[in-house]
Structures are given as structure tokens and as C-alpha cells.
Scaffold this motif. Structure first.
Motif, PDB file in Angstrom:
ATOM      1  N   SER A   1      27.831 -23.866 -32.647  1.00  0.00           N
ATOM      2  CA  SER A   1      28.935 -23.215 -31.952  1.00  0.00           C
ATOM      3  C   SER A   1      29.442 -24.112 -30.828  1.00  0.00           C
ATOM      4  CB  SER A   1      28.469 -21.877 -31.376  1.00  0.00           C
ATOM      5  OG  SER A   1      27.510 -22.098 -30.342  1.00  0.00           O
ATOM      6  N   ASP A   2      30.611 -23.776 -30.286  1.00  0.00           N
ATOM      7  CA  ASP A   2      31.184 -24.574 -29.201  1.00  0.00           C
ATOM      8  C   ASP A   2      30.243 -24.635 -28.001  1.00  0.00           C
ATOM      9  OD1 ASP A   2      33.384 -24.991 -30.759  1.00  0.00           O
ATOM     10  OD2 ASP A   2      34.645 -23.493 -29.760  1.00  0.00           O
ATOM     11  N   GLY A   3      29.623 -23.505 -27.675  1.00  0.00           N
ATOM     12  CA  GLY A   3      28.704 -23.478 -26.534  1.00  0.00           C
ATOM     13  C   GLY A   3      27.485 -24.345 -26.766  1.00  0.00           C
ATOM     14  N   GLU A   4      26.921 -24.269 -27.964  1.00  0.00           N
ATOM     15  CA  GLU A   4      25.754 -25.086 -28.285  1.00  0.00           C
ATOM     16  C   GLU A   4      26.107 -26.572 -28.313  1.00  0.00           C
ATOM     17  OE1 GLU A   4      23.132 -22.194 -31.191  1.00  0.00           O
ATOM     18  OE2 GLU A   4      25.005 -23.056 -31.970  1.00  0.00           O
ATOM     19  N   THR A   5      27.291 -26.894 -28.805  1.00  0.00           N
ATOM     20  CA  THR A   5      27.726 -28.287 -28.832  1.00  0.00           C
ATOM     21  C   THR A   5      27.905 -28.828 -27.420  1.00  0.00           C
ATOM     22  OG1 THR A   5      28.855 -27.959 -30.951  1.00  0.00           O
ATOM     23  CG2 THR A   5      29.533 -29.849 -29.628  1.00  0.00           C
ATOM     24  N   ALA A   6      28.504 -28.035 -26.529  1.00  0.00           N
ATOM     25  CA  ALA A   6      28.685 -28.459 -25.136  1.00  0.00           C
ATOM     26  C   ALA A   6      27.339 -28.675 -24.457  1.00  0.00           C
ATOM     27  CB  ALA A   6      29.509 -27.420 -24.375  1.00  0.00           C
ATOM     28  N   ALA A   7      26.381 -27.786 -24.728  1.00  0.00           N
ATOM     29  CA  ALA A   7      25.052 -27.934 -24.140  1.00  0.00           C
ATOM     30  C   ALA A   7      24.363 -29.198 -24.658  1.00  0.00           C
ATOM     31  CB  ALA A   7      24.198 -26.704 -24.460  1.00  0.00           C
ATOM     32  N   ALA A   8      24.523 -29.483 -25.944  1.00  0.00           N
ATOM     33  CA  ALA A   8      23.930 -30.692 -26.513  1.00  0.00           C
ATOM     34  C   ALA A   8      24.565 -31.943 -25.917  1.00  0.00           C
ATOM     35  CB  ALA A   8      24.083 -30.683 -28.027  1.00  0.00           C
ATOM     36  N   ALA A   9      25.884 -31.910 -25.682  1.00  0.00           N
ATOM     37  CA  ALA A   9      26.562 -33.057 -25.072  1.00  0.00           C
ATOM     38  C   ALA A   9      26.035 -33.312 -23.665  1.00  0.00           C
ATOM     39  CB  ALA A   9      28.074 -32.819 -25.050  1.00  0.00           C
ATOM     40  N   ALA A  10      25.858 -32.233 -22.890  1.00  0.00           N
ATOM     41  CA  ALA A  10      25.323 -32.381 -21.533  1.00  0.00           C
ATOM     42  C   ALA A  10      23.900 -32.930 -21.570  1.00  0.00           C
ATOM     43  CB  ALA A  10      25.352 -31.026 -20.818  1.00  0.00           C
ATOM     44  N   ALA A  11      23.100 -32.477 -22.540  1.00  0.00           N
ATOM     45  CA  ALA A  11      21.734 -32.976 -22.667  1.00  0.00           C
ATOM     46  C   ALA A  11      21.714 -34.458 -23.025  1.00  0.00           C
ATOM     47  CB  ALA A  11      20.988 -32.175 -23.728  1.00  0.00           C
ATOM     48  N   ALA A  12      22.636 -34.894 -23.898  1.00  0.00           N
ATOM     49  CA  ALA A  12      22.715 -36.310 -24.260  1.00  0.00           C
ATOM     50  C   ALA A  12      23.083 -37.164 -23.058  1.00  0.00           C
ATOM     51  CB  ALA A  12      23.729 -36.508 -25.384  1.00  0.00           C
ATOM     52  N   GLN A  13      23.986 -36.659 -22.214  1.00  0.00           N
ATOM     53  CA  GLN A  13      24.372 -37.397 -21.016  1.00  0.00           C
ATOM     54  C   GLN A  13      23.211 -37.507 -20.038  1.00  0.00           C
ATOM     55  OE1 GLN A  13      27.743 -35.133 -19.744  1.00  0.00           O
ATOM     56  NE2 GLN A  13      29.053 -35.842 -21.414  1.00  0.00           N
TER      57      GLN A  13
END
Length: 306
Positions: free
Chosen positions: A230-242
Motif C-alpha cells: 500500500s502507499d503507506g507501507e511503501t512510504a514507510a519502507a522508503a523512510a527505512a531505506a533512507q
């Protein structure tokens, strides 16, 4: 990884049809993923768990070119090659001069154009370094081919990425070649060179976009493709990668500083460390398990490729 030595259209090609060696490749290899699935997996730059997603969200100074070759199964195999290049603004590219400016302007036109333009621009040269004779005879060797004329192409454009999907299953030319290759991939070493076609003075000289080598890939070891989130899960994964990227950079900086301190103490008896420096972007290649079979090495330069 270099594209220098490959012959491409020179600055004077429109008048004398002359070729010249490419000034290296515009994009450098960043990662390779090999996925197995029941269908066609694409638009991977926005899918957490892929190398494209990890690089995109941990490297704000780059943009990605993703070559996603979908091979029919079962299972369906996705060979996903991720290339990176420094991020250059369109306005800056317009002010650049010489071969570098021509390459950047052509890249921007390709990246920002419509699908029809992209299909007319992308060329591939294949050279089977090692392959059964039947496969060598079935493919155009060291000859430029407009991919869009042979294989249906789909494109996925995001802010800092462009993915090209080659769907071999729907190609009357490529599908028979893949059927011959499918059972003997461990015997194949294949060079691939990608070039954007320059058709005007402003787009010349050409430059190799990217090059790679497939070295006896063991496709049976392909990993499952990560599912869309989902969009929320994708945003959280992006923040974790950063965050992970910042943590790795801090650890590298600390390790480098400590190493210099130890060397200083050993040779000079000094305990005063030199000023800390922030290291540049990591150069390690992220891969899935089968990626060891797909080596990003520069094919041997050959004259008259284009």
C-alpha cells in the motif's frame, strides 16, 4: 564498467556516416535482480524489496535506468538490470556543450518523451561470447537493433527513474530464441550494449547508454518477486531505506576515521586524528542470490558495432 571502445555514430554521422568510439557509458551498473513469478512483474522502482527501490530511496543524487526483461515460463522470469547515473537537471543539460551535452540532451528527450519516441530510440547490440551454434545463428550478432521493432516495450516513468519492460512472450522474433536458450543458460555468456539513437546534430555524437554481460545465469535460483504494498507501507519502507543508508554512511565514516588514527599512531606516534570526512555514495552492488551469475563486466570492445 566502461562503454569506451564501442563504435557509435560520430558528430559528423549525418554527412559522412562515420563512426567513432563511445566516450564511456552514460549509466553505471548498480544492481541486478532475478525474480520468478506466475505473471509479469514490472514498475519495480516503487516496490519495496527490490534493488531499484533500495537505490532510489537511499541515493538522492542519482536517477535510475531499469531494464526489465520478462521471459515466459512457467515460471515467468524477470531479469532486472538497474543502472544509475548522476542526476543532471534538464536546464543544466541544455547548457552543456560537446559530446557530454549531446548525451545528456538525448537522455532527457528519451526519459521525458512518450512511449512511441522511446521505442524509436532504444537500440541493443547482442554478442554471444559463448553459446551453442544454433543460438548464435538465431540472433543478430554485433548488429544494432531497434528493440521496439522486435519486442513490445512498456515504460514506467517516475521522478528519478525510467523502467523499460521487454516482454519477450509477445515477440515473434525473440520468443523462439528464448525457447532455445531456456535449457542451456548455464552455457551462455552474452554481451549486451544499449544505445540511444542520435538522429539530429543536437543528438550526436552518440554514447553508449549502458552495457553488461550475462555470465552463465542459473535462473532456477531466481527469488520470488516482492509483492506490491500500500502507499503507506511503501512510504514507510522508503523512510527505512533512507535511515539505513545514513547509518551505513556513518559507520563507514567512523571506520575510516579509526583506521587513519591507528595508522597515525603506528607510524608517527600521534593520537590526534585528522579531520573527519564524509565518504561518497556506496559503490557496492546490491543483488538477489542469483546475481552472482550475472556479472556486470564490460564486453570486449569491437569495431563497427553500430
Amino acid at each position: 564498467m566502461h562503454g569506451s571502445g564501442f563504435s557509435v555514430r560520430s558528430a559528423s554521422y549525418l554527412t559522412d556516416r562515420a563512426k567513432a568510439s563511445s566516450d564511456g557509458s552514460l549509466c553505471a551498473p548498480a544492481a541486478v535482480d532475478v525474480f520468478a513469478s506466475s505473471g509479469c512483474e514490472e514498475d519495480l522502482a516503487v516496490r519495496p524489496g527490490t534493488s531499484a527501490f533500495a537505490h532510489l530511496h537511499s541515493r538522492p543524487d542519482i536517477e535510475l535506468f531499469i531494464l526489465n526483461i520478462q521471459l515466459p515460463g512457467p515460471p515467468n522470469i524477470g531479469l532486472v538490470q538497474v543502472f544509475a547515473k548522476p542526476l543532471v537537471a534538464k536546464e543544466a543539460a541544455a547548457r552543456m556543450v560537446g559530446a557530454a551535452g549531446a548525451a545528456e540532451r538525448l537522455w532527457h528527450a528519451f526519459r521525458d518523451g512518450d512511449d512511441a519516441l522511446r521505442s524509436r530510440k532504444l537500440k541493443m547490440i547482442a554478442n554471444p561470447v559463448k553459446a551453442p551454434l544454433a543460438i548464435r545463428l538465431a540472433m543478430p550478432v554485433n548488429k544494432p537493433v531497434l528493440i521496439g521493432a522486435r519486442v513490445p516495450l512498456r515504460f514506467h516513468r517516475h521522478e528519478r527513474s525510467l523502467e523499460v519492460v521487454l516482454d519477450v512472450a509477445f515477440s515473434a522474433v525473440a520468443a523462439p530464441v528464448w525457447r532455445m536458450m531456456k535449457g542451456v543458460t548455464k552455457k551462455i555468456v552474452l554481451d549486451l550494449v544499449l544505445v540511444l539513437e542520435g538522429a539530429s546534430e543536437d543528438e550526436l555524437p552518440e554514447r553508449v547508454l549502458a552495457c553488461l554481460q550475462w555470465h552463465k545465469p542459473a535462473l532456477e535460483r531466481a527469488a520470488p518477486c516482492p509483492p506490491p504494498l500500500s502507499d503507506g507501507e511503501t512510504a514507510a519502507a522508503a523512510a527505512a531505506a533512507q535511515r539505513a543508508h545514513r547509518g551505513r554512511a556513518a559507520r563507514r565514516s567512523s571506520a575510516l576515521r579509526n583506521s587513519i588514527v591507528r595508522l597515525s599512531e603506528r607510524f608517527f606516534g600521534s593520537t590526534s586524528p585528522p579531520p573527519a570526512r564524509t565518504p561518497g555514495p556506496a559503490s557496492a552492488i546490491a543483488t538477489t542470490p542469483v546475481a552472482a551469475c550475472l556479472l556486470y563486466t564490460s564486453p570486449s570492445p569491437r569495431d563497427g558495432l553500430l
